[in-house]
Design a protein around this motif. Structure first.
Motif, short mmCIF file in Angstrom:
data_model
loop_
_atom_site.label_atom_id
_atom_site.label_comp_id
_atom_site.label_asym_id
_atom_site.label_seq_id
_atom_site.Cartn_x
_atom_site.Cartn_y
_atom_site.Cartn_z
N THR A 19 0.84 -1.20 0.00
CA THR A 19 0.00 0.00 0.00
C THR A 19 0.87 1.26 0.00
O THR A 19 0.59 2.22 -0.73
CB THR A 19 -0.94 -0.01 1.22
OG1 THR A 19 -1.73 -1.20 1.19
CG2 THR A 19 -1.87 1.20 1.20
N LEU A 20 1.94 1.24 0.79
CA LEU A 20 2.89 2.36 0.77
C LEU A 20 3.51 2.51 -0.61
O LEU A 20 3.65 3.63 -1.13
CB LEU A 20 3.99 2.14 1.80
CG LEU A 20 3.65 2.35 3.27
CD1 LEU A 20 4.89 2.07 4.13
CD2 LEU A 20 3.17 3.77 3.54
N CYS A 75 -5.54 -0.45 -0.13
CA CYS A 75 -4.90 -1.68 0.35
C CYS A 75 -5.56 -2.93 -0.22
O CYS A 75 -4.96 -4.02 -0.17
CB CYS A 75 -4.93 -1.72 1.87
SG CYS A 75 -6.58 -1.62 2.58
N MET A 76 -6.77 -2.82 -0.77
CA MET A 76 -7.41 -3.96 -1.40
C MET A 76 -6.78 -4.32 -2.73
O MET A 76 -6.88 -5.47 -3.18
CB MET A 76 -8.91 -3.68 -1.61
CG MET A 76 -9.78 -4.00 -0.42
SD MET A 76 -9.81 -5.76 -0.01
CE MET A 76 -10.57 -6.44 -1.49
N HIS A 243 -1.78 4.22 10.10
CA HIS A 243 -1.08 3.27 10.96
C HIS A 243 0.33 2.96 10.45
O HIS A 243 0.53 2.56 9.32
CB HIS A 243 -1.87 1.97 11.05
CG HIS A 243 -1.29 0.96 11.97
ND1 HIS A 243 -0.90 -0.29 11.57
CD2 HIS A 243 -1.02 1.01 13.31
CE1 HIS A 243 -0.43 -0.98 12.58
NE2 HIS A 243 -0.49 -0.21 13.65
N GLY A 244 1.31 3.18 11.34
CA GLY A 244 2.69 2.81 11.05
C GLY A 244 3.53 3.84 10.34
O GLY A 244 4.70 3.58 10.06
N VAL A 245 2.97 5.01 10.06
CA VAL A 245 3.72 6.04 9.34
C VAL A 245 3.91 7.25 10.25
O VAL A 245 2.93 7.93 10.59
CB VAL A 245 3.00 6.47 8.04
CG1 VAL A 245 3.76 7.60 7.35
CG2 VAL A 245 2.84 5.28 7.11
N ASP A 265 10.15 5.89 1.13
CA ASP A 265 11.30 5.07 0.72
C ASP A 265 12.03 4.51 1.94
O ASP A 265 12.43 3.33 1.95
CB ASP A 265 12.27 5.92 -0.11
CG ASP A 265 11.70 6.30 -1.47
OD1 ASP A 265 10.76 5.62 -1.92
OD2 ASP A 265 12.20 7.27 -2.06
N ASP A 266 12.20 5.34 2.97
CA ASP A 266 12.89 4.90 4.19
C ASP A 266 12.09 3.81 4.89
O ASP A 266 12.67 2.80 5.35
CB ASP A 266 13.10 6.10 5.10
CG ASP A 266 13.90 5.75 6.34
OD1 ASP A 266 15.04 5.25 6.20
OD2 ASP A 266 13.40 5.97 7.46
N LEU A 267 10.76 3.96 4.97
CA LEU A 267 9.93 2.94 5.62
C LEU A 267 9.96 1.62 4.86
O LEU A 267 10.03 0.55 5.47
CB LEU A 267 8.49 3.45 5.72
CG LEU A 267 8.24 4.55 6.74
CD1 LEU A 267 6.83 5.13 6.56
CD2 LEU A 267 8.40 4.04 8.17
N LEU A 268 9.93 1.70 3.55
CA LEU A 268 9.98 0.47 2.75
C LEU A 268 11.31 -0.23 2.90
O LEU A 268 11.38 -1.47 2.94
CB LEU A 268 9.72 0.81 1.28
CG LEU A 268 8.30 1.24 0.92
CD1 LEU A 268 8.23 1.72 -0.52
CD2 LEU A 268 7.31 0.11 1.15
#
Length: 272
Positions: A19-20, A75-76, A243-245, A265-268
């Motif tokens: 999704t990100l 996200c689906m 959530h999570g960002v 990019d950093d989160l991925l």
């Protein structure tokens, strides 16, 4: 239908990453709303809850899943691709000219039941589906995923009363209760108070769960589906928008904020 041997936590993490990545390529998509609902959709589609057929999305033997918070269901896309509704390669073309994967999903996408651009109508549509299935003698169920903000719309409460009146125990409402609407916290706009208590007062069978515990969501869905209570059923899934960002999670304006590309990019990179 996917079997229940799927590692649901690992699958939810994969969907979060995908999704990100989609939002990184298509920043016009709504990210925060899609991140809060991931565990709900993973539980529905991988947890042995829904009956579905990717080879025939309109199979009469399917359960119906109405995604009322359409903009919050990007996200689906990876879920449907992973299940075989369309090729995974399509995920690279979200919001591009010629792609059927737009910023707001609609029934041109295999696996979507309804038009979802105007919020507040999914529960009414799902209630009609549930009534039709019940009167035709079908044992199929109808699930509707709605955001808590769209419950400010009065049409939802008409559907809530109607479903109770007609004892539609084949109808399941899952509320993505992230407590943030477009321009702020729902508590500051129109408070829902104790939403489960209110729905129970209208004759619904209600449960509350941690909406980011995918196993708890799965267990609640399976428990309610197995129990013919003579009442429509609701699960209030307590979630965090974004959530999570960092900087997006639970921020009052997260609905309209786009994280910087370098943050994504950093989160991925850190969450491989």
């Amino acid at each position: 239908m996917k079997n229940d041997f799927v590692d649901l936590r690992a699958k939810a993490h994969w969907v979060w990453r995908e999704t990100l990545a989609i939002h990184r390529r298509a920043p016009e998509t709504r990210l925060a709303s899609s991140l809060s609902s991931i565990d709900i959709f993973v539980a529905l589609y991988y947890g042995g809850v829904l009956r579905f057929n990717p080879a025939d999305p309109r199979d009469a033997g399917r359960d119906r899943c109405v995604i009322s918070k359409g903009h919050g269901s990007i996200c689906m896309y990876p879920i449907l691709a992973d299940l075989g509704y369309f090729p995974m390669e399509e995920l690279q073309h979200v919001c591009e000219a010629g792609s059927f994967l737009g910023g707001i999903p609609d029934p041109v996408i295999p696996g979507y039941e309804t038009v979802n651009g105007s919020l507040g109508h999914g529960l009414g549509v799902a209630t009609g589906m549930a009534l039709g299935l019940k009167r035709s003698g079908s044992d199929r169920s109808v699930f509707v995923v709605a955001g808590d903000g769209e419950l400010h719309e009065g049409a939802n409460w008409e559907a809530i009363m109607f479903a109770s009146q007609h004892k539609l125990d084949n109808l399941h409402l899952i509320v993505d209760d992230n407590r943030i609407s477009m321009l702020g916290y729902t508590e500051d706009i129109v408070s829902h108070g104790e939403l489960a208590t209110r729905l129970s007062a209208f004759g619904w069978d209600c449960m509350e769960v941690d909406g980011h515990d995918v196993l708890a969501v799965q267990a609640a869905l399976l428990q309610q589906k197995a129990h013919a209570a003579g009442k429509p059923k609701a699960i209030i899934a307590r979630t965090l928008k974004g959530h999570g960002v960092p900087g997006l999670e639970n921020a009052p304006l997260s609905h309209i904020i786009n994280p910087k590309p370098e943050l994504i990019d950093d989160l991925l990179e850190k969450n491989r």
